[in-house]
Design a protein around this motif. Structure first.
Motif, PDB file in Angstrom:
ATOM      1  N   THR A 155     -37.159 -12.877   4.996  1.00  0.00           N
ATOM      2  CA  THR A 155     -36.289 -13.337   3.913  1.00  0.00           C
ATOM      3  C   THR A 155     -36.483 -14.818   3.638  1.00  0.00           C
ATOM      4  N   LEU A 156     -36.504 -15.626   4.695  1.00  0.00           N
ATOM      5  CA  LEU A 156     -36.653 -17.074   4.525  1.00  0.00           C
ATOM      6  C   LEU A 156     -38.011 -17.431   3.940  1.00  0.00           C
ATOM      7  N   ALA A 157     -39.076 -16.836   4.496  1.00  0.00           N
ATOM      8  CA  ALA A 157     -40.426 -17.200   4.067  1.00  0.00           C
ATOM      9  C   ALA A 157     -40.687 -16.773   2.628  1.00  0.00           C
ATOM     10  N   THR A 158     -40.400 -15.518   2.303  1.00  0.00           N
ATOM     11  CA  THR A 158     -40.666 -15.043   0.948  1.00  0.00           C
ATOM     12  C   THR A 158     -39.718 -15.660  -0.068  1.00  0.00           C
ATOM     13  N   GLY A 159     -38.473 -15.946   0.362  1.00  0.00           N
ATOM     14  CA  GLY A 159     -37.540 -16.602  -0.555  1.00  0.00           C
ATOM     15  C   GLY A 159     -38.017 -17.980  -0.962  1.00  0.00           C
ATOM     16  N   ASN A 160     -38.573 -18.754  -0.011  1.00  0.00           N
ATOM     17  CA  ASN A 160     -39.121 -20.065  -0.357  1.00  0.00           C
ATOM     18  C   ASN A 160     -40.420 -19.940  -1.140  1.00  0.00           C
ATOM     19  N   ALA A 161     -41.258 -18.976  -0.768  1.00  0.00           N
ATOM     20  CA  ALA A 161     -42.547 -18.818  -1.449  1.00  0.00           C
ATOM     21  C   ALA A 161     -42.373 -18.437  -2.913  1.00  0.00           C
ATOM     22  N   ALA A 162     -41.281 -17.747  -3.249  1.00  0.00           N
ATOM     23  CA  ALA A 162     -41.079 -17.309  -4.634  1.00  0.00           C
ATOM     24  C   ALA A 162     -40.997 -18.490  -5.591  1.00  0.00           C
ATOM     25  N   TYR A 163     -40.479 -19.640  -5.109  1.00  0.00           N
ATOM     26  CA  TYR A 163     -40.342 -20.801  -5.991  1.00  0.00           C
ATOM     27  C   TYR A 163     -41.686 -21.414  -6.354  1.00  0.00           C
ATOM     28  N   LEU A 164     -42.753 -21.038  -5.660  1.00  0.00           N
ATOM     29  CA  LEU A 164     -44.080 -21.530  -6.011  1.00  0.00           C
ATOM     30  C   LEU A 164     -44.660 -20.787  -7.205  1.00  0.00           C
ATOM     31  N   TYR A 165     -44.120 -19.608  -7.530  1.00  0.00           N
ATOM     32  CA  TYR A 165     -44.691 -18.763  -8.575  1.00  0.00           C
ATOM     33  C   TYR A 165     -43.712 -18.434  -9.694  1.00  0.00           C
ATOM     34  N   LEU A 166     -42.404 -18.593  -9.438  1.00  0.00           N
ATOM     35  CA  LEU A 166     -41.401 -18.236 -10.433  1.00  0.00           C
ATOM     36  C   LEU A 166     -40.451 -19.400 -10.653  1.00  0.00           C
ATOM     37  N   SER A 167     -39.799 -19.407 -11.794  1.00  0.00           N
ATOM     38  CA  SER A 167     -38.830 -20.459 -12.091  1.00  0.00           C
ATOM     39  C   SER A 167     -37.561 -20.247 -11.279  1.00  0.00           C
ATOM     40  N   LEU A 168     -36.789 -21.326 -11.137  1.00  0.00           N
ATOM     41  CA  LEU A 168     -35.550 -21.265 -10.366  1.00  0.00           C
ATOM     42  C   LEU A 168     -34.587 -20.240 -10.951  1.00  0.00           C
ATOM     43  N   GLY A 169     -34.412 -20.256 -12.276  1.00  0.00           N
ATOM     44  CA  GLY A 169     -33.471 -19.335 -12.902  1.00  0.00           C
ATOM     45  C   GLY A 169     -33.896 -17.887 -12.774  1.00  0.00           C
ATOM     46  N   PHE A 170     -35.195 -17.606 -12.939  1.00  0.00           N
ATOM     47  CA  PHE A 170     -35.656 -16.220 -12.869  1.00  0.00           C
ATOM     48  C   PHE A 170     -35.501 -15.655 -11.457  1.00  0.00           C
ATOM     49  N   VAL A 171     -35.713 -16.495 -10.442  1.00  0.00           N
ATOM     50  CA  VAL A 171     -35.503 -16.051  -9.065  1.00  0.00           C
ATOM     51  C   VAL A 171     -34.057 -15.619  -8.868  1.00  0.00           C
ATOM     52  N   GLN A 172     -33.121 -16.391  -9.399  1.00  0.00           N
ATOM     53  CA  GLN A 172     -31.705 -16.044  -9.252  1.00  0.00           C
ATOM     54  C   GLN A 172     -31.366 -14.780 -10.034  1.00  0.00           C
ATOM     55  N   MET A 173     -31.995 -14.598 -11.192  1.00  0.00           N
ATOM     56  CA  MET A 173     -31.730 -13.387 -11.964  1.00  0.00           C
ATOM     57  C   MET A 173     -32.175 -12.138 -11.221  1.00  0.00           C
ATOM     58  N   LEU A 174     -33.324 -12.221 -10.567  1.00  0.00           N
ATOM     59  CA  LEU A 174     -33.829 -11.062  -9.842  1.00  0.00           C
ATOM     60  C   LEU A 174     -32.917 -10.663  -8.688  1.00  0.00           C
ATOM     61  N   LYS A 175     -32.144 -11.614  -8.164  1.00  0.00           N
ATOM     62  CA  LYS A 175     -31.272 -11.298  -7.036  1.00  0.00           C
ATOM     63  C   LYS A 175     -30.148 -10.353  -7.413  1.00  0.00           C
ATOM     64  N   ALA A 176     -29.878 -10.215  -8.706  1.00  0.00           N
ATOM     65  CA  ALA A 176     -28.876  -9.232  -9.131  1.00  0.00           C
ATOM     66  C   ALA A 176     -29.338  -7.810  -8.865  1.00  0.00           C
ATOM     67  N   PHE A 177     -30.615  -7.633  -8.531  1.00  0.00           N
ATOM     68  CA  PHE A 177     -31.180  -6.315  -8.237  1.00  0.00           C
ATOM     69  C   PHE A 177     -30.813  -5.842  -6.824  1.00  0.00           C
ATOM     70  N   THR A 178     -30.180  -6.699  -6.034  1.00  0.00           N
ATOM     71  CA  THR A 178     -29.908  -6.410  -4.624  1.00  0.00           C
ATOM     72  C   THR A 178     -29.151  -5.097  -4.403  1.00  0.00           C
ATOM     73  N   PRO A 179     -28.070  -4.780  -5.152  1.00  0.00           N
ATOM     74  CA  PRO A 179     -27.367  -3.514  -4.896  1.00  0.00           C
ATOM     75  C   PRO A 179     -28.264  -2.293  -5.016  1.00  0.00           C
ATOM     76  N   SER A 180     -29.244  -2.330  -5.907  1.00  0.00           N
ATOM     77  CA  SER A 180     -30.157  -1.194  -6.027  1.00  0.00           C
ATOM     78  C   SER A 180     -30.944  -1.000  -4.742  1.00  0.00           C
ATOM     79  N   VAL A 181     -31.357  -2.111  -4.146  1.00  0.00           N
ATOM     80  CA  VAL A 181     -32.094  -2.038  -2.881  1.00  0.00           C
ATOM     81  C   VAL A 181     -31.190  -1.530  -1.766  1.00  0.00           C
ATOM     82  N   ILE A 182     -29.955  -1.988  -1.748  1.00  0.00           N
ATOM     83  CA  ILE A 182     -29.017  -1.541  -0.717  1.00  0.00           C
ATOM     84  C   ILE A 182     -28.775  -0.038  -0.826  1.00  0.00           C
ATOM     85  N   LEU A 183     -28.694   0.475  -2.045  1.00  0.00           N
ATOM     86  CA  LEU A 183     -28.516   1.916  -2.222  1.00  0.00           C
ATOM     87  C   LEU A 183     -29.680   2.685  -1.624  1.00  0.00           C
TER      88      LEU A 183
END
Length: 402
Positions: A155-183
């Motif tokens: 979680t820590l490594a990939t979460g930091n690595a995402a900022y090298l390829y995606l914008s700050l706002g888009f990373v936060q938007m994708l986190k709304a997908f979390t409940p689908s993963v939990i299901l």
């Protein structure tokens, strides 16, 4: 008496200056010291009165009961601040300081947490219960600690690595997908399935996320894959950590004492293989020498995030953590637009709004099962009965008789 003398010594009055007792360099500093000494004096008087009247024990009980209520609120408030601060600082280090080594950067906070846990245990400021030691000895350590540590490191490594390829706002938007993963995780592990209404909300989240991705102006397939890996590992890690804290009754210190060193090892091995060669060749290790304050801030914020996440999960639930994370993400999307000049297309913002609606509905129906059941019954009556009427009209009397 000491507090009163201290108050005079920092008051900035001519008498204090003549006596050489004033050590305040300005009027503002003098007022700050005055406030501090007045608080000390008030605390001293209050303590003395409670002790002499025999109400000190009752006051201690009242403070302890009040702290049980205030602690979750204070932890949630600190969680809302420390997490975004660490995200922005890591983004600043990797981009502005040219330190594109997410595994190494993630290890800074984990290393600080490991040292803190070791020092706390060595000095006796904190301890590990005998029951916890017995539970995590031998095979218990392998079954319990290593999986959670691996998920946390991922979680820590990939979460930091995402900022090298995606914008700050888009990373936060994708986190709304979390409940689908939990299901999906709940179905995979055979955990109790969520309500049908919550599943419908998950489909809304998925639809909004698809629109987000199609509307992103600067997304890369690899960056999205890295972020999805972070979301999956975080979802599983949150559920397993909650079980460790609440079901097994582990304290926050015990959890960090066992998880931090294992997570550090799991981060160090791939960092040594994939990052340290280039880090040494480009001499980017000089960041720790040239900017020690930035590195120290990252370490302290990393410790704060680890502790606060454990405290919030134990005091509330994983659902609360998801809700707080979503609120933080909304704020960070605004920060990305205002301070980083990021742009988001109307389609992307619309998709994010749809995902947020689904996210709110998912958590609402998970928390209030009776409301979910009422919605499900209404949908059944509305659509199932209407569907039977249409089928009867089409099939004729034979269907009605059946």
């Amino acid at each position: 008496l000491t507090s009163a003398m201290g108050y005079i010594s920092v008051s900035g009055d001519s008498l204090a200056r003549d006596l050489g007792l004033s050590f305040a360099d300005s009027a503002e500093e003098a007022r700050t010291y005055q406030l501090g000494f007045m608080l000390m004096l008030s605390a001293t008087i209050t303590w003395s009165v409670l002790e002499r009247t025999g109400h000190l024990a009752e006051a201690a009980k009242f403070v302890a009961s009040a702290w049980e209520v205030v602690q979750p609120l204070a932890a949630c408030a600190a969680f809302m601040f420390v997490g975004p601060a660490l995200m922005l600082l890591n983004k600043h280090i990797m981009q502005d300081h040219d330190f594109p080594f997410p595994l190494t950067l993630s290890g800074v906070g984990v290393l600080a947490s490991s040292l803190l846990a070791f020092v706390g245990s060595w000095t006796g400021m904190a301890s590990v219960n005998k029951e916890t030691q017995d539970m995590l000895s031998g095979p218990g350590y392998t079954r319990t600690v290593w999986p959670i540590a691996a998920l946390r490191a991922t979680t820590l490594a990939t979460g930091n690595a995402a900022y090298l390829y995606l914008s700050l706002g888009f990373v936060q938007m994708l986190k709304a997908f979390t409940p689908s993963v939990i299901l999906i995780v709940m179905l995979f592990f055979g955990v109790k399935r969520p309500t049908r209404a919550a599943v419908w909300c998950v489909f809304i989240i998925v639809s909004g996320t698809v629109v987000e991705v199609r509307g992103e102006l600067h997304a890369t397939a690899f960056g999205i894959a890295v972020m999805m890996c972070s979301i999956v590992s975080e979802a599983v890690n949150t559920v397993m950590t909650q079980r460790l804290l609440q079901d097994f009754r582990f304290s926050e210190f015990e959890t960090m004492y066992y998880l931090a060193p294992a997570s550090l090892l799991l981060l160090s091995v791939p960092a040594g293989v994939f990052e340290w060669g280039e880090l040494v060749r480009r001499e980017r290790y000089m960041l720790f020498v040239d900017h020690p304050g930035v590195v120290l801030a990252a370490a302290l914020l990393g410790v704060g995030v680890n502790f606060l996440t454990l405290i919030v999960v134990k005091a509330t639930s994983s659902v609360t953590v998801k809700i707080l994370n979503t609120l933080r993400c909304i704020g960070l999307v605004a920060v990305g637009v205002v301070f980083y000049g990021e742009t988001h297309s109307p389609a992307q913002l619309f998709g994010y709004g749809v995902s947020l609606v689904g996210f709110i509905g998912y958590n609402y129906f998970q928390l209030f099962g009776d409301r979910a059941q009422a919605v499900e019954e209404w949908v059944d009556r509305r659509f199932y009965c209407k569907g039977r009427e249409v089928a009867a009209t089409t099939a004729g009397p034979a269907f009605v008789q059946q």
